[in-house]
Design a protein around this motif. Sequence first.
Motif, PDB file in Angstrom:
ATOM      1  N   ILE A  28      19.438 -30.071  18.649  1.00 56.29           N
ATOM      2  CA  ILE A  28      20.123 -28.827  18.967  1.00 56.29           C
ATOM      3  C   ILE A  28      20.599 -28.173  17.668  1.00 56.29           C
ATOM      4  O   ILE A  28      21.167 -28.852  16.811  1.00 56.29           O
ATOM      5  N   VAL A  29      20.309 -26.885  17.512  1.00 58.78           N
ATOM      6  CA  VAL A  29      20.731 -26.171  16.302  1.00 58.78           C
ATOM      7  C   VAL A  29      22.158 -25.672  16.523  1.00 58.78           C
ATOM      8  O   VAL A  29      22.446 -25.079  17.566  1.00 58.78           O
ATOM      9  N   ALA A  30      23.043 -25.929  15.551  1.00 57.20           N
ATOM     10  CA  ALA A  30      24.451 -25.517  15.704  1.00 57.20           C
ATOM     11  C   ALA A  30      24.510 -24.019  16.027  1.00 57.20           C
ATOM     12  O   ALA A  30      23.991 -23.194  15.263  1.00 57.20           O
ATOM     13  N   PRO A  31      25.128 -23.667  17.168  1.00 54.72           N
ATOM     14  CA  PRO A  31      25.034 -22.287  17.675  1.00 54.72           C
ATOM     15  C   PRO A  31      26.026 -21.319  17.046  1.00 54.72           C
ATOM     16  O   PRO A  31      26.921 -20.817  17.717  1.00 54.72           O
ATOM     17  N   TYR A  32      25.873 -21.053  15.755  1.00 53.32           N
ATOM     18  CA  TYR A  32      26.676 -19.982  15.165  1.00 53.32           C
ATOM     19  C   TYR A  32      25.829 -19.241  14.138  1.00 53.32           C
ATOM     20  O   TYR A  32      24.773 -19.711  13.730  1.00 53.32           O
ATOM     21  N   GLY A  33      26.317 -18.042  13.745  1.00 54.80           N
ATOM     22  CA  GLY A  33      25.527 -17.215  12.833  1.00 54.80           C
ATOM     23  C   GLY A  33      24.219 -16.815  13.507  1.00 54.80           C
ATOM     24  O   GLY A  33      24.189 -16.510  14.699  1.00 54.80           O
ATOM     25  N   ARG A  34      23.103 -16.878  12.759  1.00 56.80           N
ATOM     26  CA  ARG A  34      21.811 -16.420  13.314  1.00 56.80           C
ATOM     27  C   ARG A  34      21.354 -17.270  14.491  1.00 56.80           C
ATOM     28  O   ARG A  34      20.517 -16.842  15.270  1.00 56.80           O
ATOM     29  N   ARG A  37      24.133 -18.280  20.303  1.00 54.56           N
ATOM     30  CA  ARG A  37      23.510 -17.917  21.576  1.00 54.56           C
ATOM     31  C   ARG A  37      24.482 -18.187  22.711  1.00 54.56           C
ATOM     32  O   ARG A  37      25.483 -18.892  22.507  1.00 54.56           O
ATOM     33  N   ALA A  38      24.146 -17.639  23.878  1.00 53.90           N
ATOM     34  CA  ALA A  38      25.038 -17.799  25.034  1.00 53.90           C
ATOM     35  C   ALA A  38      24.996 -19.254  25.511  1.00 53.90           C
ATOM     36  O   ALA A  38      24.087 -20.010  25.161  1.00 53.90           O
ATOM     37  N   GLY A  39      26.010 -19.620  26.291  1.00 53.10           N
ATOM     38  CA  GLY A  39      25.994 -20.951  26.907  1.00 53.10           C
ATOM     39  C   GLY A  39      26.932 -21.934  26.230  1.00 53.10           C
ATOM     40  O   GLY A  39      26.958 -23.114  26.586  1.00 53.10           O
ATOM     41  N   PHE A  40      27.697 -21.468  25.246  1.00 53.05           N
ATOM     42  CA  PHE A  40      28.625 -22.375  24.563  1.00 53.05           C
ATOM     43  C   PHE A  40      30.075 -21.945  24.758  1.00 53.05           C
ATOM     44  O   PHE A  40      30.944 -22.262  23.950  1.00 53.05           O
ATOM     45  N   GLY A  41      30.332 -21.192  25.814  1.00 51.64           N
ATOM     46  CA  GLY A  41      31.700 -20.817  26.158  1.00 51.64           C
ATOM     47  C   GLY A  41      32.166 -19.588  25.395  1.00 51.64           C
ATOM     48  O   GLY A  41      31.397 -18.953  24.663  1.00 51.64           O
ATOM     49  N   PRO A  42      33.480 -19.268  25.563  1.00 53.10           N
ATOM     50  CA  PRO A  42      34.021 -18.050  24.954  1.00 53.10           C
ATOM     51  C   PRO A  42      34.051 -18.132  23.434  1.00 53.10           C
ATOM     52  O   PRO A  42      34.034 -19.218  22.858  1.00 53.10           O
ATOM     53  N   ALA A 106      31.656 -19.192  18.792  1.00 55.40           N
ATOM     54  CA  ALA A 106      32.092 -19.978  19.956  1.00 55.40           C
ATOM     55  C   ALA A 106      33.321 -20.824  19.596  1.00 55.40           C
ATOM     56  O   ALA A 106      33.352 -21.484  18.549  1.00 55.40           O
ATOM     57  N   LEU A 107      34.299 -20.806  20.517  1.00 59.28           N
ATOM     58  CA  LEU A 107      35.521 -21.601  20.321  1.00 59.28           C
ATOM     59  C   LEU A 107      35.198 -23.085  20.180  1.00 59.28           C
ATOM     60  O   LEU A 107      35.904 -23.820  19.481  1.00 59.28           O
ATOM     61  N   LEU A 108      34.136 -23.488  20.850  1.00 58.64           N
ATOM     62  CA  LEU A 108      33.719 -24.888  20.792  1.00 58.64           C
ATOM     63  C   LEU A 108      33.392 -25.297  19.347  1.00 58.64           C
ATOM     64  O   LEU A 108      33.759 -26.382  18.883  1.00 58.64           O
ATOM     65  N   ILE A 109      32.711 -24.405  18.633  1.00 62.82           N
ATOM     66  CA  ILE A 109      32.374 -24.662  17.226  1.00 62.82           C
ATOM     67  C   ILE A 109      33.660 -24.724  16.402  1.00 62.82           C
ATOM     68  O   ILE A 109      33.848 -25.615  15.562  1.00 62.82           O
ATOM     69  N   ALA A 221      25.953 -33.614   4.191  1.00 63.10           N
ATOM     70  CA  ALA A 221      24.482 -33.629   4.179  1.00 63.10           C
ATOM     71  C   ALA A 221      23.942 -33.664   5.604  1.00 63.10           C
ATOM     72  O   ALA A 221      22.963 -32.980   5.930  1.00 63.10           O
ATOM     73  N   ALA A 222      24.604 -34.444   6.482  1.00 69.49           N
ATOM     74  CA  ALA A 222      24.149 -34.566   7.875  1.00 69.49           C
ATOM     75  C   ALA A 222      24.307 -33.248   8.621  1.00 69.49           C
ATOM     76  O   ALA A 222      23.577 -32.959   9.565  1.00 69.49           O
ATOM     77  N   ASN A 223      25.261 -32.449   8.207  1.00 73.35           N
ATOM     78  CA  ASN A 223      25.571 -31.195   8.894  1.00 73.35           C
ATOM     79  C   ASN A 223      24.739 -30.031   8.344  1.00 73.35           C
ATOM     80  O   ASN A 223      24.060 -29.331   9.086  1.00 73.35           O
ATOM     81  N   VAL A 224      24.778 -29.823   7.035  1.00 80.15           N
ATOM     82  CA  VAL A 224      24.103 -28.636   6.498  1.00 80.15           C
ATOM     83  C   VAL A 224      22.615 -28.885   6.191  1.00 80.15           C
ATOM     84  O   VAL A 224      21.848 -27.931   6.108  1.00 80.15           O
ATOM     85  N   GLY A 225      22.220 -30.153   6.064  1.00 81.61           N
ATOM     86  CA  GLY A 225      20.792 -30.449   5.844  1.00 81.61           C
ATOM     87  C   GLY A 225      19.935 -29.916   7.002  1.00 81.61           C
ATOM     88  O   GLY A 225      19.026 -29.100   6.787  1.00 81.61           O
ATOM     89  N   PRO A 226      20.225 -30.343   8.249  1.00 84.07           N
ATOM     90  CA  PRO A 226      19.447 -29.818   9.379  1.00 84.07           C
ATOM     91  C   PRO A 226      19.586 -28.298   9.536  1.00 84.07           C
ATOM     92  O   PRO A 226      18.648 -27.630   9.959  1.00 84.07           O
TER      93      PRO A 226
END
Length: 254
Positions: A28-34, A37-42, A106-109, A221-226
């Motif tokens: 799953i691609v972290a849903p922020y910036g480009r 996408r919808a589906g991750f709450g407000p 997304a608030l979740l992020i 590295a685990a976060n920004v690498g992917p």
Amino acid sequence: MDAALLHRTLTWIEIGLAVVTVIALRFIVAPYGRHGRAGFGPGINTRAAWVLMELPTVALFVPIYLAGAQATELVPLVLLAFWLSHYLYRTFYFPFRIRPGSPKTALLIVASGALFNCLNAFINARQLSEFGVYPPEWLTDPRFLSGAALFVLGSLINRDADRTLRALRTPEDPKGTYRVPHGRLYEYVSCPNFLGEIIEWFGFSVMTWSLPGFAFFLYTAANVGPRALAHHAWYREKFPDYPKQRRALIPFLL
Ligand code: NDP
């Protein structure tokens, strides 16, 4: 639980989180910036999102650092200055200079980023002022000197790359405008900002010679690498004439 054991346990939890993160981000691609996408709450305003997410790295880090037995000693203070040089920039400068393409994050992020930053602030602040052994001679130790040089190099790369991205959008552009970045390391990789960030925290782990520092390097590295791989694939799909020789994160390799 004894304080040292708690510190060690939380550090290993962060290492575990790095493993979970790199596996999760394969699916799953972290849903922020480009990739938002919808589906991750407000969501909330993107600038506020950055400040809230990064705030613990200063607002929690400093009091925890100050509570440590070695808080007023020279080397811990120098290490604190390195930490703050990054996080004052990231928390209070960067969010107000970006030109977000999407008005909301997304608030979740935000919540998961802030929670991670609380954990990371705790283990690293305790390392610097309580559990680390940093006599004045540490400042001339090759590990400190090489780590500090890497930290500065990574920081310069990261900020320069952030600056290039900022300049790609003008206030007149419609929301969500993206352009192909050029210049310096962008000729070699799609995401020098992430490369710089990884080098920076690798440098910090070397200059503190500590498991908490290493845990944060691994997590970064685990976060920004992917994310770099996802950005790279996105660029290639969106821009048919995207430079062929450009790699995602590591020049000539990856
Ligand atoms: P991105 O590269 O996704 O975006 C950075 C900013 O530049 C955003 O405002 C983005 O807009 C804009 N931008 C990016 N590419 C383009 C383009 N081609 N054209 C126009 N504008 C563009 O980085 P992140 O937001 O993920 O991260 C920001 C900083 O935070 C980085 O320096 C990163 O290293 C750091 N970071 C550190 C982490 C860690 O674990 N230590 C985790 C995450 C980030 P938009 O948002 O609209 O796409």
